[in-house]
Design an enzyme around this catalytic site. Structure first.
Site, PDB file in Angstrom:
ATOM      1  CG  HIS A 188      -1.909  -1.085   1.247  1.00  0.00           C
ATOM      2  ND1 HIS A 188      -2.942  -1.183   0.354  1.00  0.00           N
ATOM      3  CD2 HIS A 188      -2.011  -2.179   2.052  1.00  0.00           C
ATOM      4  CE1 HIS A 188      -3.653  -2.267   0.607  1.00  0.00           C
ATOM      5  NE2 HIS A 188      -3.105  -2.896   1.621  1.00  0.00           N
ATOM      6  CG  HIS A 213       3.010   5.604   6.130  1.00  0.00           C
ATOM      7  ND1 HIS A 213       2.771   5.499   7.477  1.00  0.00           N
ATOM      8  CD2 HIS A 213       1.951   6.291   5.627  1.00  0.00           C
ATOM      9  CE1 HIS A 213       1.614   6.076   7.762  1.00  0.00           C
ATOM     10  NE2 HIS A 213       1.098   6.563   6.653  1.00  0.00           N
ATOM     11  CG  HIS A 232       0.863  10.397   7.059  1.00  0.00           C
ATOM     12  ND1 HIS A 232      -0.228   9.754   6.519  1.00  0.00           N
ATOM     13  CD2 HIS A 232       0.651  11.732   6.896  1.00  0.00           C
ATOM     14  CE1 HIS A 232      -1.072  10.671   6.043  1.00  0.00           C
ATOM     15  NE2 HIS A 232      -0.556  11.868   6.259  1.00  0.00           N
ATOM     16  CB  THR A 300      -5.559   7.980   6.194  1.00  0.00           C
ATOM     17  OG1 THR A 300      -4.262   7.465   5.885  1.00  0.00           O
ATOM     18  CG2 THR A 300      -5.429   9.269   6.980  1.00  0.00           C
TER      19      THR A 300
END
Ligand SMILES: [Zn+2]
Length: 350
Positions: A188, A213, A232, A300
């Site tokens: 991801h 990340h 983040h 998120t």
């Protein structure tokens, strides 16, 4: 800064809870008849004792009890000593459940990989950034993702400066330094797992830096402007509370910290690359201007857990087009759309 912790009381609680857990796990594996006999208040007759011993020897109760200890301590042997009817359907899921439950009962947060690495597949329903498993569907993919759909304080958000509040507020105190770290592609995003004494002090608490990340484009908007990328930085304090610092990235000069991270860029899903010892220092990634926006939000990514303290640094730092491309080629769009504010307070602080 002093760092107080109510450890003695917490330890006593942890021991009581651990006992409760062992009893609960025992109940999962020991036949109900044995539990009932253990709990019966009346003293058994010699004949009943003899019957119990014979049944126990025939039914393998002693081995079940060994299994109980093994399962409780996270042993991989769970299930190997029982008959097929008592074998957990999914030994890995059972171990994860027991670990998470033990942590919960002991008053500790569950293992970090289960909070901030939701990318780790634990079921058949994989979430994605597009298609039928995209953000619009996250809340329905699994019961534990429901907050993605029903939560009232979700992230990311658009930060509308016409409604941000100003007033006395503390600066974030950053204490980052040279650290060991590993960079991983989890399917991801690209994530840097930090292994060092990095932290921030804010709102009376020290938050330890666990990982950072990236998203492309940036998830949070400022006055409806979307930035090219965002980093983040995910922190956690001793109470298990999460605090994420967002550093916006926009095209410009090459970024030396990104240059170092990208040197070891993983080349595919689940590729993990360790950095040379002590070579990752994220101090260089922070903008000079300490101004930031502060609000409550969520993860998120699924499970979209709320009560996350968000701090979005207002001044972006630059990243070269080449650096941007190296990430964007692997992750053309890994940003969740902005979510409703629902009357949340957004503070401007420095
Ligand atoms: Zn993120």
């Amino acid at each position: 800064m002093p760092y107080c912790s109510p450890l003695p009381a917490a330890h006593r609680m942890a021991h009581r809870n651990l006992l409760a857990l062992v009893l609960a796990v025992t109940a999962m594996f020991v036949p109900a008849t044995v539990i009932a006999q253990t709990q019966a208040p009346a003293a058994p007759t010699p004949k009943e004792i003899g019957d119990q011993v014979r049944r126990a020897l025939a039914g393998g109760v002693a081995r079940d009890k060994e299994l109980t200890v093994g399962a409780g301590s996270g042993s991989a042997a769970a299930g190997s000593a029982t008959g097929p009817s008592k074998r957990p359907a999914n030994p890995r899921a059972s171990r994860q459940y027991i670990r998470a439950r033990a942590a919960e009962l002991a008053g500790r947060p569950p293992p970090m990989e289960e909070i901030v690495d939701p990318a780790r597949p634990v079921g058949e329903a994989h979430w994605a950034y597009h298609g039928i498993n995209g953000p619009q569907a996250w809340g329905m993919l699994k019961p534990e993702y429901a907050t993605c759909a029903t939560g009232q304080r979700q992230s990311p958000i658009n930060i509308d400066e016409s409604i941000t509040l100003r007033g006395p507020a503390e600066a974030i105190q950053f204490a980052y330094g040279p650290s060991n770290a590993t960079i991983v592609n989890n399917g991801h995003t690209v994530q840097v797992d930090m292994n060092g004494d990095n932290g921030i002090f804010v709102r009376g608490s020290r938050f330890h830096l666990i990982q950072m990340h990236f998203h492309h484009p940036a998830e949070e908007q400022i006055n409806f402007r979307t930035y090219a990328m965002v980093a983040h930085l995910v922190h956690r304090n001793h109470l298990g509370q999460l605090a994420v610092v967002a550093v916006l990235l926009e095209p410009g000069e090459a970024n030396p910290v990104i240059d170092h991270l990208w040197t070891y860029m993983p080349l595919g899903k689940d590729d993990r690359v360790p950095f040379p010892r002590g070579s990752v220092d994220l101090t260089g990634l922070l903008p000079k201007d300490p101004l930031y926006y502060q609000f409550m939000g969520s993860l998120t990514t699924p499970p979209c857990t709320e009560d996350v303290l968000w701090m979005v640094l207002k001044q972006p730092v630059t990243i070269s087009h080449e650096q941007l491309r190296l990430f964007a080629q692997q992750f053309p769009n890994n940003a969740r759309p902005v979510q409703p504010i629902n009357g949340r307070v957004v503070r401007e602080a420095r």
